[in-house]
Design an enzyme around this catalytic site. Structure first.
Site, mmCIF file in Angstrom:
data_model
loop_
_atom_site.group_PDB
_atom_site.id
_atom_site.type_symbol
_atom_site.label_atom_id
_atom_site.label_comp_id
_atom_site.label_asym_id
_atom_site.label_seq_id
_atom_site.Cartn_x
_atom_site.Cartn_y
_atom_site.Cartn_z
ATOM 1 N N HIS B 55 -8.081 31.601 29.333
ATOM 2 C CA HIS B 55 -7.679 31.455 27.928
ATOM 3 C C HIS B 55 -8.508 32.338 27.002
ATOM 4 C CE1 HIS B 55 -5.408 28.179 29.508
ATOM 5 N NE2 HIS B 55 -6.485 27.481 29.821
ATOM 6 N N LYS B 103 -9.924 19.826 25.330
ATOM 7 C CA LYS B 103 -8.461 19.939 25.264
ATOM 8 C C LYS B 103 -7.857 18.848 26.150
ATOM 9 C CE LYS B 103 -7.833 24.345 26.412
ATOM 10 N NZ LYS B 103 -9.158 24.516 27.059
ATOM 11 N N HIS B 217 -0.826 26.856 30.368
ATOM 12 C CA HIS B 217 -0.901 27.092 31.808
ATOM 13 C C HIS B 217 0.501 27.301 32.377
ATOM 14 C CE1 HIS B 217 -4.088 24.258 30.550
ATOM 15 N NE2 HIS B 217 -4.849 25.148 31.153
#
Lengths: 329, 329
Positions: B55, B103, B217
Site C-alpha cells: 500500500h 485498518k 487487496h
C-alpha cells in the site's frame, strides 16, 4: 485504452482545472490559458518551467515558494506555445527578471526562445538553461543532443532555493550552467505510454522484455533485452552513470529514483536498495536521496536513475531546504 | 508478471532496506525486523500504524514529526505479526503510551490486539482505533464490517498533529473515535493488483470494464459495468459518499483523491475536477483537498475518493499543519 478521462482532447484543460481546484492556496491559473502560477508572488527572480503535459507532477507540482513561480502546460507530449510561455513571464515578473528551465526538446527550445524575445520586447529580463541530463542516446526523436528528463526536477529545487535567497539573474544563470553539467540520468522501460488522443501505447514491449534508455515520451532507447532482476537493471544504470562522470567515485552525489507513472513505490524502493548497494561497492558517497514519481511518462511502467555530482556545497543545502509545493515533500 | 524486483519472497525486506537507505534522516529500521521508526523520537504519545505491505507510501511514508512514530510492515497483503507490532511499541514508547491506528482487517485487528496485551504486560499504555472508512460493502474477504482504506491517512495526519501538541492517550482516543466516524471512502478499479509471490493479478477486468467498490487487496466490489467517462465515475462515487453522510451537503468537507498505484496523476486531477464540479452542484463546501498516491494496491489501476466531514475545526488546522515525512507533501 481504459483511462479515467472524459474527452481525450480535454485532458490537459481538465487536469489544469483539477490542479487549481485541489490546491488554490498554492497555485492559480491564468485565465484562458493552461499556465499555472504561484498563488502568492514575492519579489525575486521568477523561475518558469513547463513543456508538454503527461509528466505529472512535473511541472505544476513544483510551483511554490523555493521552487517554481510558474509552469506552462502544453498539450500531451507537445511543447507549450510561445504566447503561453510569454503570458507566464508577464504574469510573474516582479522586475527582477525571469529564468526559464527548459528540457532539451527542439519544440520546447524553440518556443521558449520565442517567448524570451516576446518578453524582452516588453522589457522583461530573461535568461534560461537547457537541461539535457539523459545520457542514454545522443539526438533522439524530438531532440538535438541529449534529452532533458527527471534531473530537471533537481534543477527546479536547487535554482528555486537560490532564487528565493535573492540571487540575481546572472548569478542564477551561472549556477544553472554549472549545475546542469553535473546531472546525468538514465532510464529503463517495462512498457510504453498511451497518449489519450492516440489511444494506444507509443511502443509495445513483449511481456518478458525491457528497454534501456527510453525517453519520457517513449523515444527509443539503446537496447532491448529479456527482463532481469532489479539488481541487474540497477547495475546497468549505475555503471552507465558512473561512466558518464568519467568514473568519478570519490565525489559526493545526490540520487533521484523516479517512477515513470505506473511503477509502484514498492518496486522503486527495491531498486533504490540495489542502487545503494552498488554504490557502496564502489565506495560512492550518497549525501541525498529522493524516491518517487517526479517526471513521469503518463502510464509508462519503468524507472529512471539520476545522479547529481555535488560539486557545490550549496546544492545539498538547497535540496534539503523546506518548500511548500504539491509534489516535493 | 514484469516487476522491478529480485526474489518475490524478498520484496518487503528489500523495500524496507531501500526506504531506510533513501531517508536515513527520517526513519530507521529496528534490527532484524520490518519495523520502521522515526529517526529522532520525542516525548509524546506515539502513533503506530502498519499492516500488510503493498500500500506504499502507506504506512512508512507517513513516519515523521506530526504524523506516525512507527510503521510495521507485514508481508504483501498480510498482517504484521504481534511480536513485530510489540517491538515497535517498545521501541518508540517514551512513557506517554502508544496509540495504534488499525485498518479494519481481521488479521490486523487480532494481531494489533495481541501486541497490545504484550505491551501492557511491559507497562506500556496502549489504546487504539479501528478505521473502517470503505462504504462499498459490509463485510468482505478479510473483514468483519467495513474495510479500512485511504481515509486512514487522514487519521494519521490529524491524530499525528494532536499527539505532537502533547495530548494524552485518552484525549487522542476520544478524538480518534469522533474522527473515524466522519470519514467515508469508496473506490473504482480499472485493473487488479499482482502480488509478487502470486505472479498474476488477483482479478482480471475486461478491457472495457470497471468495478466499483473494490478493496485495496482486490476484494470484490458491488458492481461491474462498462467503462464510463471520468465524470460518470465521479458521480457514482460522490453520490454514494453524500448518501453515506445522510445527504448532508451543508457541512464542510475535506477531500482525498487517492491513486491505487498505476493511475497517472493526470487522471487523478481530471477526476478531481469532476468531483469538484459535482460538489459545486450540490453547494458542498470543500475546505481541504489532497490528490495523489497515498494508499495504493501495488500496481492496481483505479482511484478512491474519501470525504471527511470537518465537524471539529481543529481537524482542518491539523490537515494543514507542516510535517516532515517521505510522502505527505
Amino acid at each position: 485504452m481504459k483511462k479515467i478521462i472524459n474527452q481525450p482532447a480535454d485532458v490537459v484543460t481538465e487536469m489544469v482545472s483539477g490542479l487549481t481546484r485541489a490546491y488554490p492556496d498554492l497555485i492559480k491559473r491564468l485565465d484562458g490559458t493552461n499556465v499555472l502560477v504561484k498563488a502568492d508572488n514575492t519579489s525575486q527572480v521568477q523561475l518558469i518551467s513547463g513543456g508538454g503535459s503527461g509528466h505529472e507532477p512535473s511541472h505544476a507540482g513544483f510551483i511554490g515558494d523555493g521552487m517554481l513561480s510558474a509552469a506552462v502546460c502544453g498539450e500531451v507530449f507537445t511543447s507549450p506555445t510561445p504566447d503561453q510561455i510569454y503570458e507566464a513571464a508577464k504574469a510573474v515578473d516582479t522586475g527582477d527578471g525571469v529564468f526559464f528551465i527548459i528540457k532539451n526538446y527542439s519544440g520546447d527550445v524553440m518556443n521558449f526562445d520565442m517567448a524570451k524575445d516576446m518578453a524582452e520586447m516588453e522589457n522583461i529580463q530573461v535568461d534560461f538553461v537547457i537541461v539535457d541530463d539523459d545520457i542514454a542516446v545522443e539526438n533522439s526523436t524530438y531532440t538535438q543532443g541529449k534529452r532533458g528528463v527527471a534531473g530537471t526536477v533537481l534543477v527546479h529545487k536547487i535554482l528555486g532555493n537560490l532564487a528565493r535567497s535573492g540571487a540575481d539573474l546572472a548569478t542564477i544563470k551561472q549556477a544553472a550552467d554549472q549545475l546542469v553539467a553535473e546531472i546525468n540520468t538514465i532510464a529503463v522501460a517495462l512498457s510504453g505510454a498511451t497518449v489519450p488522443e492516440v489511444g494506444k501505447p507509443g511502443f509495445v514491449l513483449p511481456e518478458d522484455e525491457i528497454e534501456y534508455g527510453v525517453g519520457i515520451h517513449g523515444e527509443p532507447g539503446y537496447r532491448r533485452e529479456k527482463m532481469l532482476p532489479s539488481k541487474d537493471l540497477a547495475k546497468e544504470l549505475v555503471d552507465k552513470l558512473i561512466s558518464s562522470f568519467d568514473g568519478d567515485t570519490t565525489s559526493e552525489y545526490a540520487i533521484l529514483v523516479n517512477g515513470m507513472g505506473a511503477t509502484p513505490l514498492m518496486e522503486q524502493f527495491i531498486f533504490t536498495n540495489d542502487v545503494m548497494h552498488l554504490l557502496d561497492d564502489q565506495a560512492v558517497k550518497v549525501a541525498y536521496t529522493k524516491v518517487g514519481n517526479f517526471m513521469t511518462s503518463i502510464d509508462m511502467a519503468g524507472i529512471s536513475l539520476t545522479m547529481l555530482r555535488l560539486s557545490d556545497a550549496a546544492w545539498l543545502d538547497a535540496l534539503n531546504a523546506d518548500v511548500r509545493t504539491i509534489a516535493w515533500g
